[in-house]
Design an enzyme around this catalytic site. Structure first.
Site, mmCIF file in Angstrom:
data_model
loop_
_atom_site.group_PDB
_atom_site.id
_atom_site.type_symbol
_atom_site.label_atom_id
_atom_site.label_comp_id
_atom_site.label_asym_id
_atom_site.label_seq_id
_atom_site.Cartn_x
_atom_site.Cartn_y
_atom_site.Cartn_z
ATOM 1 N N GLU A 25 48.534 41.887 40.760
ATOM 2 C CA GLU A 25 48.495 42.625 42.027
ATOM 3 C C GLU A 25 48.460 41.635 43.170
ATOM 4 O O GLU A 25 47.807 40.583 43.076
ATOM 5 C CB GLU A 25 47.236 43.501 42.162
ATOM 6 C CG GLU A 25 47.254 44.764 41.359
ATOM 7 C CD GLU A 25 46.016 45.638 41.621
ATOM 8 O OE1 GLU A 25 45.460 45.609 42.737
ATOM 9 O OE2 GLU A 25 45.608 46.330 40.675
ATOM 10 N N GLU A 42 40.132 44.588 36.757
ATOM 11 C CA GLU A 42 39.089 44.257 37.738
ATOM 12 C C GLU A 42 37.686 44.691 37.293
ATOM 13 O O GLU A 42 37.140 45.690 37.766
ATOM 14 C CB GLU A 42 39.427 44.860 39.090
ATOM 15 C CG GLU A 42 40.747 44.367 39.648
ATOM 16 C CD GLU A 42 40.907 44.621 41.143
ATOM 17 O OE1 GLU A 42 40.085 45.354 41.723
ATOM 18 O OE2 GLU A 42 41.844 44.054 41.740
HETATM 19 C C1 NOJ Z 1 42.751 46.491 43.351
HETATM 20 C C2 NOJ Z 1 42.847 47.687 42.468
HETATM 21 O O1 NOJ Z 1 43.196 47.333 41.166
HETATM 22 C C3 NOJ Z 1 43.729 48.786 43.007
HETATM 23 O O2 NOJ Z 1 43.436 49.934 42.306
HETATM 24 C C4 NOJ Z 1 43.510 48.920 44.497
HETATM 25 O O3 NOJ Z 1 44.170 50.016 45.033
HETATM 26 C C5 NOJ Z 1 43.975 47.643 45.168
HETATM 27 N N1 NOJ Z 1 43.238 46.525 44.646
HETATM 28 C C6 NOJ Z 1 43.807 47.656 46.682
HETATM 29 O O4 NOJ Z 1 42.462 47.797 46.990
#
Ligand code: NOJ
Length: 481
Positions: free
Chosen positions: A387, A199
């Protein structure tokens, strides 16, 4: 409806490269075992869970680890919810064997975890710390011994504090390449999939422009664009370093939360608008990585603030990948219009539904369009959902149960739309649910729970939620419902 779904799967696969799979006896046998209503995923679909180092490990000063920017940021008063830090988090540094059992009980085939750079190189560069690497070797061995394949993220935001200037410095990109080459060289005997970065926007814009994440700065656009450039350059240098140091055949990609544009109406003009928006809306990051150039639109929009690019940078940034990983949570709705860009992003109404995190708007079709837009534009050979999941206001009932029906609703709907992508032949290979267990949700501290397992942060007790039971069933049947 039930039969239609099954027929569509067979029909869309026919005539494609996947036709062999559709007609295989494996497929027929799999169908035969399932109730008619099941949305069956392809054989060998990889079901998994994801976590990240700083969010679960704790043990921040153990075995030679030095601070990352997130240690510094979370210890700065006023930066995180109730001043909460990742000092202990889920204590997975000590409880990793228990956590591997949670994975095993779910039946996952794959697990995405990240490596803390400052455990392995406490100062970011220079002398590696054997004890830091040894921890990850232990975790990897434990996973493999339990039949779970590790997928490793090399950078999930916890930049070593010692690196001068952080991502403002071009040297950090070089340091990341060196670290990635070293770790992949050491682990590729047992790990065959690596993600470079996680990200981009969260450790560039949110960290250096909005200041809501580490290192908490509010810099002007020209500097932020240069930071973004260093980030994608770091990714490219890491790809090259992994290819040079890891075992032949090691698979390399990234985990990116590309903005996902969903056409307001599924008609040709709006679908095309969503495609245009996907390229332009992700121009500094995913587009640059997959095309090896910045779009004209991005360079024009930024004008004098555009990044300074050195000769050869874009080729490095565009180094070929084996797969693309997408972190998918929330949609942007887009329509075709007559502007020069050819699209307009819709405003969200106040009534738009969301989960417990303020930013987590619900639109399950986002996962289908994430796969479809990226596939249609850039045609990657393989895609993973790296994710997907949600925060929910989980409550432990008197009997100890956590009935997170809202999370189950969220997941069921997203997987239904992911099934559509698989059934249309898009090369989606696996799904990593965020997250295995409640953990340190960055600036939100422990106030937002994303886990399939409820964690009591006082006792470190992990309790499977209803969603864990539900996900186990999905995995066992390789199907949604
Ligand atoms: C994206 C991130 O990569 C992760 O670290 C985070 O906890 C989740 N989304 C939820 O916000």
């Amino acid at each position: 409806m039930k039969n239609l779904t099954r027929r569509r799967f067979g029909k869309t696969l026919a005539g494609t490269a996947a036709a062999a799979f559709a007609s295989s006896s494996l497929m027929r046998a799999a169908f035969a075992q399932l109730p008619a209503a099941s949305l069956l995923f392809p054989p060998n679909f990889l079901w998994g869970c994801a976590t990240a180092a700083y969010q679960i490990e704790g043990a921040v000063s153990e075995d030679g680890r030095k601070p990352s920017v997130w240690d510094t940021f979370s210890h700065t008063p006023g930066k995180t919810f109730h001043g909460e830090t990742g000092d202990v988090a889920d204590d997975s540094y000590h409880l990793y064997k228990e956590d591997v059992q949670l994975l095993k009980n779910l039946g996952v085939k794959v697990y995405r975890l990240s490596i803390s750079w400052s455990r392995v190189f406490p100062d970011g560069t220079g002398q590696p710390n054997d004890k830091g690497l040894a921890y990850y070797q232990r975790v990897v061995d434990e996973l493999l011994a339990n039949g779970i394949t590790p997928y490793i993220t090399l950078f999930h935001w916890d930049l070593p504090q010692a690196l001068p200037g952080g991502w403002q410095s071009r040297d950090t990109a070089k340091a990341f390449g060196d670290y990635a080459g070293y770790v992949s060289g050491k682990l590729s005997d047992r790990v065959s999939h690596f993600f470079t970065t996680n990200e981009f926007v969260c450790f560039t814009d949110i960290g250096y422009k909005e200041g809501r994440f580490a290192p908490g700065l509010k810099l002007p656009d020209a500097q932020v664009n240069q930071i973004r450039h260093h980030a994608v350059l770091a990714h490219g240098l890491a790809v090259q370093a992994i290819r040079a140091n890891a075992k032949a055949g090691t698979q390399i990609g990234l985990a990116e939360n590309a903005t996902v544009y969903v056409p307001v109406v599924e008609s040709r003009e709006h679908i095309e608008a969503a495609r245009r928006a996907t390229r332009e809306g992700n121009a500094p990051f995913l587009t640059a990585v997959l095309e090896g150039k910045y779009t004209d639109g991005y360079l024009q929009r930024e004008g004098a603030n555009a990044p300074k690019v050195e000769a050869g940078d874009m080729k490095i940034i565009g180094s070929p990948l084996d797969f693309v990983g997408l972190n998918v949570y929330t949609p942007e709705y887009v329509r075709a219009d007559s502007s020069a860009a050819g699209y307009a992003v819709e405003k969200r109404q106040s009534s738009f539904p969301r989960m417990a995190s303020s930013w987590l708007y619900i639109g399950p079709e986002v996962i289908y369009w994430a796969v479809r837009n990226v596939s249609d534009i850039w045609k990657p050979g393989a895609l993973y959902i790296t994710e997907n999941g949600c925060s929910a206001d989980d409550v432990v009932a008197a009997d100890g149960r956590v009935e997170d029906t809202d999370r189950v609703m969220y997941l069921r709907n997203h997987l239904t739309h992911l099934h559509r992508a698989a059934s249309e032949g898009y090369p989606i290979k696996g799904y990593f649910l965020w997250s295995l267990m409640d953990n340190y949700e960055w600036a939100d501290g422990y106030s937002k729970r994303f886990g399939l397992h409820y964690v009591d942060f006082k006792t470190q007790k992990r309790t499977p939620k209803l969603s864990a039971e539900w996900y186990r069933e999905v995995i066992a049947r390789n199907a949604v419902e």
